[in-house]
Design a protein around this motif. Structure first.
Motif, PDB file in Angstrom:
ATOM      1  N   ASP A 109      54.418   3.661 -48.135  1.00  0.00           N
ATOM      2  CA  ASP A 109      53.142   2.727 -48.525  1.00  0.00           C
ATOM      3  C   ASP A 109      53.228   1.912 -49.475  1.00  0.00           C
ATOM      4  N   GLY A 110      54.378   1.668 -50.287  1.00  0.00           N
ATOM      5  CA  GLY A 110      54.889   0.888 -51.152  1.00  0.00           C
ATOM      6  C   GLY A 110      54.798   1.368 -52.531  1.00  0.00           C
ATOM      7  N   THR A 111      54.239   2.723 -52.815  1.00  0.00           N
ATOM      8  CA  THR A 111      54.288   2.909 -54.190  1.00  0.00           C
ATOM      9  C   THR A 111      55.688   3.439 -54.482  1.00  0.00           C
ATOM     10  N   LEU A 112      56.058   3.602 -55.860  1.00  0.00           N
ATOM     11  CA  LEU A 112      57.321   3.884 -56.205  1.00  0.00           C
ATOM     12  C   LEU A 112      57.612   5.463 -56.551  1.00  0.00           C
ATOM     13  N   THR A 113      58.802   5.510 -56.254  1.00  0.00           N
ATOM     14  CA  THR A 113      59.225   7.326 -56.578  1.00  0.00           C
ATOM     15  C   THR A 113      60.487   7.246 -57.059  1.00  0.00           C
ATOM     16  N   GLN A 114      60.750   7.978 -58.033  1.00  0.00           N
ATOM     17  CA  GLN A 114      62.239   8.302 -58.327  1.00  0.00           C
ATOM     18  C   GLN A 114      62.711   9.653 -57.695  1.00  0.00           C
ATOM     19  N   ALA A 115      61.892  10.300 -57.196  1.00  0.00           N
ATOM     20  CA  ALA A 115      62.206  11.605 -56.732  1.00  0.00           C
ATOM     21  C   ALA A 115      63.031  11.537 -54.914  1.00  0.00           C
TER      22      ALA A 115
END
Length: 702
Positions: A203-209
């Motif tokens: 969905d375009g959101t960022l994650t470092q996980a």
């Protein structure tokens, strides 16, 4: 057991790929290539919709960019709306007077703001032999009628993300009441911040996980940390650095998107059995399927038609397709009474690296310097002169003066590379936008299946600041990458960086080459890419050796994987291409594909090729003075191509013969585009306008 439709009636939800289907034929079954979750949303067509992201026609046409409430943490809905806004406007001229709202646009034929209600289903898929996620999406408008089922493919243009064809094939298909199936073709934004490990969810959101994302480079934590220590603040991008050649599978991506589309349609319209299963009712044999899109997306749909051995596709309608035809020297191409061209069908990487090397100098040739619109706006003439000097000192152009050298660079592009003179007026703008430079870097990496750590020809990707030095990308810019980036830097704040530049790693556009100590657009790096593309050191003329030779061979193999066969399996097909296309030269794409198809299919061919005069690759440029004066929107003819293929398939109307379409420029951006400018594709064109294949030659009227 819930069906997909039951799982997704309200809002955006998640379901596992197996939770809603355990059926067997003749029951609906989720294709095995779908990986992980399916994300589905219902749009009401009032507060939000499929086509405009809730902005409506006026919002898409507005210069006011949709904003995030929290620039650092945008919501998925905000990211989607901005992605639709940017992708639509990147391909369609929305400036008043250029045809938007009159000849094309959400409101044309729909009335009001053109919002379209319906369902949107988003997922990851993979192709055999690769675990790199490819995004696929199906939009089903509420107007879809299963009794008159239709589907349009919309693979993204360029390296764009999943909404990359929303304003082209997406708009036409949704307004027609068809399901539209999209794929990012294994390209898309897909950025990976190697300093922070941040990447984008679907969905375009960022994650470092450690969770499913569009792309992360194939580096473990230690390797990534080591790379970041040596080359801080760099990014990896999916198209360039996935260590696969996504273009080799573009046809399969499109075919799989069609299969996913049928799955979604049958979960919605298939016959319920009472035990959680649905009998397949919407099938290829009762659904009109048109493979479509523009540029890279058009090329992907053409490859899908060539590979369609199951009868999924009924017809093809594409604009300016990026096709690399198999080289067939048994025919030539001749325009008017000009010389016959035998050296057609050069690969994308071949002609693009030539443009990257020579166009910067050719920009200041007397023939184009002051007549090419916006040349001085988009290009630094001092750097252009440096490029000419560097090329001359390496023996790559001749001439005693800068003018002579620039003219020779222009001659090389025309006579040796096969660039059309009509392209020269727009080529400087494209060079200033780093089109050839970015394509050269991205595709060399992709064809050679290189990783970000390889830093091919010393080029990496990062934000840059004062003097072109590398700097961290701002948090707000990174948060918006999904919506703002076109998937192939320089884009949305991420630039091409020449790590081997004199002094320090520098933005390629202002870098000085070590061999010249001049700001010559990092010519050493561009010559390196050119050498890899042609297999020899272009400066010395000697064969490459060692690692360079091995890499060049891999690149050559990657190019062969994407060559088109010319066999469209008898499908009714329309190509529309602008003669002034300065990104995908017609002598190496549409024209030779037409000839190859005639060789392969002969009298069985149903391909029609319409070459549009005064039209080019990026209609968005038509919103600028000097360009609007000279060119008409190719987008208008793309919609005509779709109309013609639809009429052929649905109403048995014959496709008009291949022809040159002689449009009339409006002459001034203040003069609104009218029907007088947009000469229609003729049902019975004059003999002098017909494009034919005769006597082993593609013959194109002037």
């Amino acid at each position: 057991m819930k069906t997909l439709l039951q799982c997704t009636l309200i809002g955006a939800v998640t379901l596992t790929a197996t939770a809603c289907n355990e059926s067997k034929s003749p029951f609906n079954k989720l294709p095995d290539f779908v990986q992980g979750d399916i994300y589905s949303t219902q749009y009401d067509g009032v507060t939000n919709d499929l086509l405009t992201g809730g902005l409506g026609a006026s919002g898409l046409g507005s210069a006011t960019v949709p904003a995030f409430d929290d620039p650092i943490n945008p919501t998925p809905e905000e990211l989607r709306t901005l992605a639709i806004y940017n992708n639509y406007r990147a391909l369609v001229d929305t400036v008043p007077g250029g045809g938007y709202g009159n000849f094309f646009g959400p409101q044309v034929g729909s009335g009001g703001e053109g919002l379209i209600p319906g369902e949107e289903h988003l997922a990851y898929m993979t192709v055999k032999g690769s675990n790199v996620p490819v995004t696929v999406m199906v939009q089903v408008p509420d107007s879809f009628d299963p009794k008159q089922a239709c589907m349009v493919t919309a693979p993204s243009s360029g390296s764009r993300g999943i909404y990359g064809a929303i304003g082209t094939a997406g708009e036409w298909g949704l307004k027609k009441g068809c399901a539209v199936v999209y794929t990012d073709k294994g390209t898309g934004t897909g950025s990976h911040n190697l300093a922070t490990n941040a990447a984008q969810r679907i969905d375009g959101t960022l994650t470092q996980a450690d969770e499913p994302v569009q792309f992360r480079a194939n580096l473990d934590d230690q390797a990534r940390a080591d790379f970041d220590a040596a080359w801080p603040d760099r990014f990896a991008y999916k198209h360039a650095h996935s260590r696969v050649n996504p273009e080799a599978d573009w046809g399969q991506h499109v075919l799989q998107s069609i299969e996913f589309g049928f799955y979604v349609l049958n979960e919605k319209f298939g016959q319920e059995t009472g035990n959680g299963r649905r009998v397949v009712k919407v099938k290829p044999k009762n659904t009109l399927v048109i493979a479509s899109s523009v540029s890279n997306g058009g090329g992907a749909s053409v490859r899908a038609a060539e590979q369609d051995d199951r009868g999924l596709i009924d017809g093809v309608a594409v604009s300016e397709p990026n096709v690399n035809p198999q080289v067939d020297t048994s025919f030539t191409i001749r325009q008017g009474n000009g010389s016959a061209l035998a050296g057609h069908s050069r690969s994308l990487l071949d002609y693009t690296t030539a443009l990257a090397v020579y166009q910067g100098c050719a920009n200041i040739a007397p023939e184009v310097r002051d007549v090419a619109p916006l040349n001085a706006t988009f290009n630094n003439f001092t750097i252009a002169e440096n490029i000419c000097n560097s090329l001359a000192n390496k023996g790559l152009v001749a001439g005693a003066t800068t003018d002579d050298r620039a003219s020779d660079a222009l001659r090389i592009l025309e006579e040796e590379v096969g660039i059309q003179p009509e392209q020269n007026l727009l080529a400087p703008v494209h060079f200033g936008l780093a089109v050839a430079q970015s394509i050269s870097m991205t595709y060399a990496n992709a064809y050679g299946e290189a990783g970000v750590e390889d830093r091919l020809c010393g080029i990496s990707l990062a934000a840059t600041g004062a003097g072109g030095a590398v700097t961290p990308l701002s948090a707000a810019q990174e948060a918006a990458l999904f919506s703002a980036s076109n998937g192939i830097p320089p884009s949305a704040g991420v630039n091409l960086v020449y790590d081997g530049a004199e002094g320090q790693p520098t933005n390629l556009a202002v870098s000085a080459s070590p061999s010249t100590s001049q700001q010559d657009y990092g010519l050493d790096a561009l010559l390196c890419l050119r050498s890899l593309a042609v297999g020899t050191d272009v400066v010395t003329g000697t064969a490459l050796s060692g690692d360079a030779a091995e890499l060049s061979e891999r690149i050559d193999g990657g190019i062969e994987q994407v060559r088109a066969t010319g066999n469209l399996r008898g499908k009714p097909t329309v190509f529309v291409t602008g003669r002034a296309d300065a990104i995908l030269p017609i002598n190496h794409t549409s024209r030779p594909y037409f000839g190859l198809n005639q060789r392969v299919e002969g009298n069985r061919s149903k391909l029609r090729y319409y070459e549009i005069l005064n039209a080019h690759h990026l209609d968005v440029l038509n919103g600028f003075p000097g360009i609007a004066d000279r060119y008409v929107p190719l987008h208008h003819y793309f919609f005509q191509a779709l109309d013609l293929v639809w009429a052929n398939l649905a109403d048995k109307q014959a496709l008009p013969p291949s022809q040159v379409v002689r449009t009339v420029p409006r002459g001034d951006i203040a003069t609104p585009l009218s029907t007088a400018n947009l000469t229609p594709i003729a049902v019975n064109p004059d003999v002098g306008d017909r494009i034919v294949f005769s006597n082993d030659q593609v013959q194109i009227p002037d």
